[in-house]
Design an enzyme around this catalytic site. Structure first.
Site, PDB file in Angstrom:
ATOM      1  N   LYS A 157       0.898  -1.159   0.000  1.00 44.30           N
ATOM      2  CA  LYS A 157       0.000   0.000   0.000  1.00 44.30           C
ATOM      3  C   LYS A 157       0.936   1.208   0.000  1.00 44.30           C
ATOM      4  CE  LYS A 157      -2.184   3.601   1.881  1.00 44.30           C
ATOM      5  NZ  LYS A 157      -2.186   4.371   0.627  1.00 44.30           N
ATOM      6  N   SER A 160      -0.504   7.678  -1.514  1.00 41.98           N
ATOM      7  CA  SER A 160      -1.506   7.939  -2.552  1.00 41.98           C
ATOM      8  C   SER A 160      -1.000   8.869  -3.660  1.00 41.98           C
ATOM      9  CB  SER A 160      -2.754   8.538  -1.910  1.00 41.98           C
ATOM     10  OG  SER A 160      -3.365   7.564  -1.094  1.00 41.98           O
ATOM     11  N   GLU A 231       9.481   2.487  10.616  1.00 44.64           N
ATOM     12  CA  GLU A 231      10.532   3.480  10.340  1.00 44.64           C
ATOM     13  C   GLU A 231       9.817   4.817  10.204  1.00 44.64           C
ATOM     14  OE1 GLU A 231      12.519   5.937   9.307  1.00 44.64           O
ATOM     15  OE2 GLU A 231      12.763   5.217   7.250  1.00 44.64           O
ATOM     16  N   CYS A 265      14.048  11.052   5.882  1.00 44.93           N
ATOM     17  CA  CYS A 265      14.015  10.805   7.326  1.00 44.93           C
ATOM     18  C   CYS A 265      15.416  10.898   7.917  1.00 44.93           C
ATOM     19  CB  CYS A 265      13.390   9.443   7.602  1.00 44.93           C
ATOM     20  SG  CYS A 265      14.038   8.122   6.584  1.00 44.93           S
TER      21      CYS A 265
END
Ligand code: NDP
Length: 457
Positions: A157, A160, A231, A265
């Site tokens: 997934k 979007s 994460e 990140c």
């Protein structure tokens, strides 16, 4: 959030996609389960062949893949191509080394009264991967390459705003030869995640993204007693001590902060500089920012493109405005760029205090926060005064200081005289609210394994 490609450099909607229906998701889960039943019996050699074929395709198609990622989330073409090639390298790495990482691990049979005893690494089954948009291929491949080598199957997934990248990954793995059901992309919104995660056909989950998303997925998985790897971002310190090569530290600091348009990140976000070299470092760092070319990410000359989403720019702008309102000094930047798309000037803020949101929040864009310290203890105290614990960077040629940073920085990884980078060959992950578990290497591979104890009389 609509599932769509919206070009962040222009704000234009390029393509929209329908979400899968619940019935289609159900069929995909059935495919994953039956795919796993046969895939788990394939040999390491066979899996390695498919991994290598994936690497070959990625290398051959790198230019087109890069253009797709740039269009979907605004990273520069050069960095998108480098990301694609890094993914190819990862597939090759796990093809070459996976079998050794998955070999039975002998134990002391005599000590446990057995003729033979060992640990066997077996795949868990269907793993749900929930991934973010900032490295549309690499984030997913970091999970997929070791997990597929271990015999798991994946359902992705993806965020979007990167549907084409998500579909491409499914497609390239299929073309490389992976059997049906081994890796499927589900174009769905995050509202459908809970029912998928609770479905008995799904064994475990991995998520890279924001803390709220991680907390939600971990809570559901906890309720179902399913394993997760999380994460969740970071606010990495970048410490500069007097013995460092200041010019090199400043040059790398620029890259460490603005790589991927500041949306990584493991980007260095808090620059903690010893008073003895503060002015020298800040001058070079600011000069580096001044030299950055902001613009169209498809242009080879561009260093910094747009932020990936309009919301991302708004969030960043609010952090800067809050800091400036509370007394932070803007050394460079500090404004959105008035042009179509979601551009924000690379920005350096000094005089940060702990009442400013930027002191504790993750600045997910090209904004650096500067701190001046008197000694190593103060540097480490500020470095650790955060809920995050992903990466840490320290610049010093003094080996005793290096040891202190390695030992005392609270993070999942420490880089000395360099910047935090994820390599297929190194473990990746964080502590504290940056998440838990590890990706990559044998540690990442074993996250989605049943580490089965075998005892034979
Ligand atoms: P999100 O965490 O919202 O998105 C990451 C992924 O999680 C997407 O696939 C998203 O789907 C999904 N998701 C969102 N909410 C939930 C939920 N409640 N349950 C399950 N899955 C969910 O990140 P954003 O894109 O909104 O970015 C916000 C912040 O997150 C950034 O500013 C940054 O601080 C952090 N971040 C960290 C990243 C990292 O590399 N660690 C990467 C990206 C963001 P969908 O797109 O459909 O909402």
């Amino acid at each position: 959030m609509a599932i769509a490609t919206i070009n962040p450099a222009t704000g234009e909607t390029v393509r929209e996609f329908d979400s899968l229906t619940e019935a289609q998701v159900d069929e995909a889960l059935d495919r994953a389960v039956s795919g796993f039943a046969s895939y788990r019996t394939t040999s390491f050699e066979q899996r390695a062949t498919w991994l290598r074929a994936t690497a070959d395709l990625l290398e051959a198609e790198a230019d087109g893949v890069a253009a797709m990622m740039t269009e979907e989330m605004g990273k520069t073409l050069a960095s998108a191509k480098a990301e694609t090639l890094k993914c190819a390298k990862a597939f090759r790495y796990y093809a070459d080394h996976g079998a050794a990482m998955l070999a039975d691990e002998p134990a002391d049979a005599e000590a446990v009264g057995a003729s033979r005893a060992y640990m066997r690494y077996q795949p868990l089954g269907v793993v749900l991967a929930i991934m973010p948009w900032n490295f549309p291929l690499w984030q997913a491949v970091r999970f997929a390459a070791p997990a597929l080598m271990a015999g798991n199957v994946g359902i992705l997934k993806h965020a979007s705003n990167v549907p084409q990248s998500a579909l491409y990954l499914e497609d390239v793995l299929r073309r490389a030869g992976f059997p049906e059901g081994c890796f499927q992309t589900l174009l769905i919104g995050s509202g459908m995640i809970e029912s998928i995660l609770r479905d008995p056909r799904v064994a475990a989950a991995t998520l890279t993204g924001s803390e709220p998303a991680g907390r939600s997925v971990a809570a559901i998985a906890g309720d179902e007693v399913k394993h997760t790897v999380l994460e969740l971002g970071g606010s990495d310190p970048y410490i500069v001590m007097p013995s460092a090569d200041i010019a090199a530290a400043a040059k790398t600091a620029v890259t460490a902060r603005v790589q991927n348009n500041g949306q990584s990140c493991i980007a260095a976000k808090r620059f903690i500089v010893h008073a003895d070299v503060y002015d020298q470092f800040v001058d070079a760092f600011t000069d580096g920012f001044r030299g950055l070319v902001i613009g169209d990410p498809t242009d080879e000359a561009t260093d910094v493109g747009p932020l990936a989403t309009e919301q991302g720019r708004t969030d960043l702008e609010e952090l800067v405005d809050d800091a400036v309102g509370k007394g932070a000094k803007v050394l460079i930047g500090g404004n959105r760029v008035e042009r179509p798309g979601w551009f924000y000037e690379p920005t350096i803020l000094a005089d940060i205090t702990d009442d400013m949101q930027i002191y504790s929040a993750e600045a997910f864009g090209p904004v650096a926060a500067l701190y001046r310290v008197e000694n190593i203890d103060e540097a480490i105290a500020i470095a650790n005064d955060t809920t995050f614990g992903l990466g840490g960077n320290a610049w010093t040629t003094d080996t005793a200081e290096q040891d202190q940073f390695i030992d005392r920085i609270e993070s999942g990884q420490v880089f000395i005289n360099g910047m935090t980078t994820s390599y297929p060959e190194l473990g990746f992950g964080g502590i504290k609210r940056s998440g838990n578990g590890r990706e990559l290497t044998s540690h990442g591979m074993h996250e989605f394994c049943n580490i089965k104890t075998v005892w034979i009389a």
